[in-house]
Design a protein around this motif. Structure first.
Motif, PDB file in Angstrom:
ATOM      1  N   GLN A  27      29.587 -47.219  -3.921  1.00 27.09           N
ATOM      2  CA  GLN A  27      29.459 -47.041  -5.361  1.00 27.09           C
ATOM      3  C   GLN A  27      29.518 -48.374  -6.109  1.00 27.09           C
ATOM      4  OE1 GLN A  27      32.699 -44.423  -6.570  1.00 27.09           O
ATOM      5  NE2 GLN A  27      33.906 -46.185  -7.194  1.00 27.09           N
ATOM      6  N   THR A  28      28.580 -48.511  -7.031  1.00 28.93           N
ATOM      7  CA  THR A  28      28.530 -49.689  -7.890  1.00 28.93           C
ATOM      8  C   THR A  28      27.598 -49.389  -9.052  1.00 28.93           C
ATOM      9  OG1 THR A  28      28.145 -52.070  -7.957  1.00 28.93           O
ATOM     10  CG2 THR A  28      26.587 -50.783  -6.686  1.00 28.93           C
ATOM     11  N   ILE A  29      27.862 -50.035 -10.178  1.00 24.33           N
ATOM     12  CA  ILE A  29      26.985 -49.902 -11.331  1.00 24.33           C
ATOM     13  C   ILE A  29      25.776 -50.813 -11.140  1.00 24.33           C
ATOM     14  CG2 ILE A  29      26.808 -50.307 -13.818  1.00 24.33           C
ATOM     15  CD1 ILE A  29      28.491 -47.882 -13.082  1.00 24.33           C
ATOM     16  N   ALA A  30      24.600 -50.315 -11.491  1.00 27.65           N
ATOM     17  CA  ALA A  30      23.373 -51.108 -11.352  1.00 27.65           C
ATOM     18  C   ALA A  30      23.462 -52.405 -12.155  1.00 27.65           C
ATOM     19  CB  ALA A  30      22.168 -50.288 -11.798  1.00 27.65           C
ATOM     20  N   ARG A  31      22.837 -53.432 -11.621  1.00 26.11           N
ATOM     21  CA  ARG A  31      22.860 -54.759 -12.246  1.00 26.11           C
ATOM     22  C   ARG A  31      21.685 -54.932 -13.204  1.00 26.11           C
ATOM     23  NH1 ARG A  31      22.180 -57.415  -6.686  1.00 26.11           N
ATOM     24  NH2 ARG A  31      21.481 -59.224  -7.911  1.00 26.11           N
ATOM     25  N   PRO A  32      21.929 -55.221 -14.474  1.00 25.94           N
ATOM     26  CA  PRO A  32      20.827 -55.610 -15.357  1.00 25.94           C
ATOM     27  C   PRO A  32      20.316 -56.976 -14.907  1.00 25.94           C
ATOM     28  CG  PRO A  32      22.799 -54.971 -16.601  1.00 25.94           C
ATOM     29  CD  PRO A  32      23.224 -55.160 -15.184  1.00 25.94           C
TER      30      PRO A  32
END
Length: 570
Positions: free
Chosen positions: A495-500
């Motif tokens: 799990q990780t937040i997508a990178r802008p």
């Protein structure tokens, strides 16, 4: 007069809080029917802007989204969206036929499956609202609590009780919690929306990581016997400030699950700090801004419940990318299987709704399920009927076997219906997947491709391999739809937040960008390397260059122009 002139102006947050104190909309159905039958001009402003949402109803945008309006919100048409709450995604064919009929008669033949297993109708007039809401009630369905500052639809595994590999079937608990909290006057006035996921599925298909409460089944040994209970996560949510849920050090016994859900909802309801700003009114902001930790939250919850939890059991989150149950799979019931069909961008016509319901009665036992990836399942299918059913579903453009691009695509409502959207998403998503299928045939990797029409993340772009966030660009003096790229999001074991990554392009250039990125992956991937690992080992600058085909400086990701609306599905 002087006192009136110097009186501070009521903020939007203060107005909503005042309106909620003044009226419980669930106790005013007769009032709703009274003005609705007189037509849209007779709908009071406080109902248009606030109270109708408690009934799963809100005004529909005019097709131009936010850019056509002022103050961060677009213009409305004199008609409504009606969101039908489907607890745990469980539907009967007769209910689906009723939804099809409502869509055909009152919704121009359009319906959408949402990321919370709901079904939305569009184009519903004020005059039609009483009949629509009464018909839903007669069918054992409801729109109550599908919008508003309430406990939203409780999601769960759509094949609960059927999946041969499930840990347990908690759908009875999900339905019990739905009956307890949905339409309950004790929970009509929460600071904002409150989302619950309860699953016994090994794939965690209802996304516990992004819910206010996420319960996942787990077992432990007690005196030589296995006991089934749940892990507990709290404070998940996406929108413009994504936050993955925090796991508490707690084993929740089966018998306490609904009680614990209620306890967390009560903590949320009683938080005065979360009522100060609507854009910071979700449970996650206790962690993001309030300084709360898993330990402090658990302490407050145990104080509320009056007992302490046993420590959490070790847990291994699933590695899966897809959580959609597509395809033909055996059930635990002998001789039966379930058949999962892809519903591209979640859009169904009234004819497709009707046909799916009729196929369910013809080939199976009349049971359907909606999923959190906007797809549709037919369950309790005799194995001898599975292939014939799959062919019939394919014939109505609901394929059981779909390409990675079609299978992994999620799309929010977009400017077609949403007043907060910046870009059109549904037709764009269909075109995009068709382009990618043509350009990169035989692509062999799981890929979650999520399209959201604004920064509010109704399309959940923060947890996608490739997340597209709607923007506008001025080209040759005209504003055109554009998308900002976020890359490498994931849930589960990774799990990780997508990178802008700082890349934005016009919508018509998106297929080119994704094609360049995926061809670079194919050319340079290491042995056995999947997309997730490929993205992780490259910098933002490198990924931006892959997307653009050239070296470019980063483009700043813009923040929302207005607070997140409380009707959206984030």
């Amino acid at each position: 007069m002087a006192d009136e002139e110097t009186k501070p102006k009521e903020t939007k947050t203060q107005r909503v809080e005042r309106l909620k104190r003044e009226k419980n909309p669930w106790q005013a159905f007769d009032e709703l029917c009274g003005f609705a039958r007189k037509g849209f001009p007779e709908v009071p402003p406080e109902w248009l802007g606030t109270y109708l949402r408690w009934w799963g109803v809100y005004t529909q945008g005019d097709g131009h989204g936010v850019v056509a309006g002022q103050g961060g919100e677009g213009k409305s048409l004199p008609c409504f969206m009606v969101r039908i709450r489907i607890p745990n995604g469980i539907l009967r064919a007769s209910q689906m036929l009723a939804i099809s009929d409502l869509s055909r008669r009152f919704g121009r033949g359009v319906a959408d499956i949402t990321v919370r297993q709901n079904i939305q109708l569009h184009w519903v007039t004020a005059e039609a609202l009483p009949e629509v809401l009464n018909t839903l009630e007669q069918q054992g369905l409801s729109s109550i609590g599908a919008c508003g500052d309430v406990v939203r639809n409780i999601t769960g595994c759509p094949v609960a009780g059927l999946d041969a590999d499930e840990i347990c079937d908690p759908s009875p608990l999900a339905l019990e919690a739905s009956r307890l909290l949905g339409g309950n006057d004790d929970f009509y006035n929460l600071p904002r929306k409150f989302k619950v996921s309860l699953t016994g599925c090994a794939a965690w298909c209802s996304y516990p990581e992004i819910n206010d409460i996420g319960m996942t089944a787990i077992t432990r040994g007690v005196q030589g016997e296995l006991e089934t209970g749940f892990s507990l996560r709290v404070g998940g949510g996406l929108s413009a400030d994504p936050h993955l849920a925090v796991r508490l050090n707690a084993f929740v016994p089966w018998s306490k699950a609904v009680e614990v859900i209620r306890g967390v909802a009560e903590l949320f309801r009683e938080s005065s700090t979360l009522r100060e700003h609507r854009e910071r009114a979700r449970l996650k902001f206790l962690f993001l801004r309030g300084g709360w930790t898993a330990e402090s939250f658990q302490c407050e919850l145990e104080r509320k419940l009056g007992y302490r939890f046993d420590p959490a059991e070790p847990e291994e989150p699933p590695p899966d990318v897809y959580r959609d149950h597509l395809g033909i799979h055996p059930q635990k019931q002998e001789g039966l299987c379930y058949v999962g069909a892809a519903v591209l961008r979640g859009r169904l016509s009234a004819d497709q709704l009707q046909a799916a319901a009729e196929l369910t009665e013809r080939f199976a036992a009349g049971d359907l399920r909606t999923t959190s990836m906007q797809n549709l399942l037919i369950v309790n299918v005799p194995k001898r009927n599975a292939n014939a059913l799959a062919k019939e579903l394919h014939d109505i453009e609901l394929p059981v076997q779909a390409s990675p691009f079609a299978r992994g695509t999620i799309a929010c409502s977009g400017t077609e219906f949403c007043k907060l959207a910046i870009t059109e998403t549904k037709s764009f998503s269909r075109w995009l997947t068709e382009e990618l299928d043509d350009r990169i045939p035989g692509f062999d990797q799981d890929l979650k491709l999520h399209v959201t029409g604004c920064p509010n993340s109704c399309g959940q772009h923060w947890i996608a391999d490739i997340g597209l966030e709607g923007k506008k660009l001025k080209i040759a003096g005209s504003l055109v739809d554009a998308y900002y790229f976020c890359v490498g999001g994931a849930v589960g074991a990774f799990q990780t937040i997508a990178r802008p990554v700082g890349y934005r392009c016009a919508a018509h250039d998106v297929p080119d960008a994704i094609e360049r990125l995926l061809r670079q992956y194919r050319l340079t991937r290491e042995p056995g390397e999947n997309l997730r690992r490929f993205f992780a080992r490259h910098s933002d600058a490198e990924l931006r260059e892959f997307l653009a085909g050239e070296t470019l400086p980063p483009v700043e990701r813009e923040r929302p122009v207005a607070p997140t609306p409380y009707a959206v599905e984030t």
